[in-house]
Motif scaffolding. Structure first.
Motif, PDB file in Angstrom:
ATOM      1  N   UNK A   1      -6.385  -0.622   4.522  1.00 16.14           N
ATOM      2  CA  UNK A   1      -4.971  -0.754   4.154  1.00 16.14           C
ATOM      3  C   UNK A   1      -4.694  -0.292   2.732  1.00 16.14           C
ATOM      4  N   UNK A   2      -5.598   0.512   2.176  1.00 19.18           N
ATOM      5  CA  UNK A   2      -5.441   0.957   0.790  1.00 19.18           C
ATOM      6  C   UNK A   2      -4.133   1.722   0.569  1.00 19.18           C
ATOM      7  N   UNK A   3      -3.660   2.423   1.601  1.00 18.47           N
ATOM      8  CA  UNK A   3      -2.416   3.186   1.451  1.00 18.47           C
ATOM      9  C   UNK A   3      -1.235   2.268   1.146  1.00 18.47           C
ATOM     10  N   UNK A   4      -1.226   1.066   1.734  1.00 19.30           N
ATOM     11  CA  UNK A   4      -0.162   0.097   1.448  1.00 19.30           C
ATOM     12  C   UNK A   4      -0.224  -0.378  -0.003  1.00 19.30           C
ATOM     13  N   UNK A   5      -1.442  -0.620  -0.484  1.00 18.93           N
ATOM     14  CA  UNK A   5      -1.611  -1.035  -1.865  1.00 18.93           C
ATOM     15  C   UNK A   5      -1.160   0.031  -2.843  1.00 18.93           C
ATOM     16  N   UNK A   6      -1.471   1.290  -2.528  1.00 14.06           N
ATOM     17  CA  UNK A   6      -1.067   2.387  -3.403  1.00 14.06           C
ATOM     18  C   UNK A   6       0.450   2.527  -3.436  1.00 14.06           C
ATOM     19  N   UNK A   7       1.093   2.310  -2.284  1.00 12.48           N
ATOM     20  CA  UNK A   7       2.559   2.366  -2.243  1.00 12.48           C
ATOM     21  C   UNK A   7       3.147   1.289  -3.142  1.00 12.48           C
ATOM     22  N   UNK A   8       2.601   0.072  -3.061  1.00 15.36           N
ATOM     23  CA  UNK A   8       3.114  -1.018  -3.887  1.00 15.36           C
ATOM     24  C   UNK A   8       2.868  -0.733  -5.367  1.00 15.36           C
ATOM     25  N   UNK A   9       1.703  -0.187  -5.675  1.00 14.65           N
ATOM     26  CA  UNK A   9       1.382   0.122  -7.069  1.00 14.65           C
ATOM     27  C   UNK A   9       2.342   1.176  -7.620  1.00 14.65           C
ATOM     28  N   UNK A  10       2.638   2.201  -6.814  1.00 18.09           N
ATOM     29  CA  UNK A  10       3.573   3.233  -7.276  1.00 18.09           C
ATOM     30  C   UNK A  10       4.974   2.654  -7.467  1.00 18.09           C
ATOM     31  N   UNK A  11       5.360   1.739  -6.581  1.00 15.48           N
ATOM     32  CA  UNK A  11       6.666   1.104  -6.730  1.00 15.48           C
ATOM     33  C   UNK A  11       6.772   0.296  -8.012  1.00 15.48           C
ATOM     34  N   UNK A  12       5.704  -0.419  -8.342  1.00  6.50           N
ATOM     35  CA  UNK A  12       5.703  -1.208  -9.584  1.00  6.50           C
ATOM     36  C   UNK A  12       5.716  -0.304 -10.807  1.00  6.50           C
ATOM     37  N   UNK A  13       4.978   0.788 -10.732  1.00  2.44           N
ATOM     38  CA  UNK A  13       4.970   1.747 -11.842  1.00  2.44           C
ATOM     39  C   UNK A  13       6.363   2.319 -12.048  1.00  2.44           C
ATOM     40  N   UNK A  14       7.049   2.603 -10.941  1.00  2.00           N
ATOM     41  CA  UNK A  14       8.417   3.111 -11.015  1.00  2.00           C
ATOM     42  C   UNK A  14       9.340   2.092 -11.677  1.00  2.00           C
ATOM     43  N   UNK A  15       9.179   0.825 -11.332  1.00  2.00           N
ATOM     44  CA  UNK A  15      10.007  -0.225 -11.927  1.00  2.00           C
ATOM     45  C   UNK A  15       9.783  -0.305 -13.435  1.00  2.00           C
TER      46      UNK A  15
END
Length: 199
Positions: free
Chosen positions: A56-70
């Motif tokens: 499920x690493x792809x889900x984690x990367x999506x969340x990480x990118x979202x936080x970076x965007x914030x």
């Protein structure tokens, strides 16, 4: 969880997470001052226990990118200096998620925790409630999260709500024959159950 998602879905999830994190940061900081220890202001610390390795690493990367965007969206704001996000690999395992949270609490002043699966959220909930730490999940949808405690929140509609909504839509199509296939986990089972009840 499906380890691969369409690009459009990924962008949607990233944007949702970014908005959530921005709301947590801006809303949480607008009415508070930084804590002080030995005369030094400490930042608001968010721990993201997310799968950065494994299926499920792809889900984690999506969340990480979202936080970076914030964080980028508040760049230049005076509040930015009071924000910090720590990324911990949960491997989508409740045990690893709990270990990561406990280690973070031992060494950091944690105010917010992000997790993505229902199992991880429910495993972390007692710790967050006891320590008065906000636990927020942008993806977990298990019905049990509703009763997990006063510091536990989810954004996704519950499994039962989604199942009923899908069922109602299918009923409106007036189809004569329907087959139900579902993933054999808590998400799939509850979704299928509510779907069938609605039919």
């Amino acid at each position: 969880m499906n380890p691969t998602l369409p690009k459009r879905a990924c962008r949607c999830i990233e944007s949702t997470i970014a908005i959530l994190l921005a709301c947590v940061f801006v809303g949480g900081l607008s009415g508070c001052r930084p804590s002080v220890k030995d005369g030094t202001g400490l930042p608001v610390t968010t721990v993201a226990t997310i799968p950065l390795t494994g299926v499920a690493a792809s889900y984690g990367e999506i969340q990480k990118r979202g936080m970076t965007l914030a964080l980028q969206r508040v760049k230049g704001d005076a509040k930015q200096e009071l924000l910090r996000v720590l990324y911990k690999d949960s491997q989508l395992s409740p045990r690893e998620a709990v270990n990561a949270l406990q280690q973070s609490i031992a060494y950091e002043k944690v105010q917010v925790v992000f997790s993505i699966s229902t199992a991880e959220v429910l495993a972390q909930a007692p710790i967050c409630n006891e320590n008065k730490i906000v636990l927020l999940s942008p993806l977990a949808s298990g019905d049990d999260i509703t009763l997990a405690g006063p510091f536990v929140f989810r954004v996704s509609p519950s499994d039962s709500f989604q199942g009923r909504a899908i069922g109602q839509k299918i009923v409106s199509l007036k189809l004569k024959r329907i087959a139900v296939l579902s993933v054999n986990d808590s998400f799939g089972v509850e979704l299928a159950k509510q779907f069938v009840v609605t039919m």
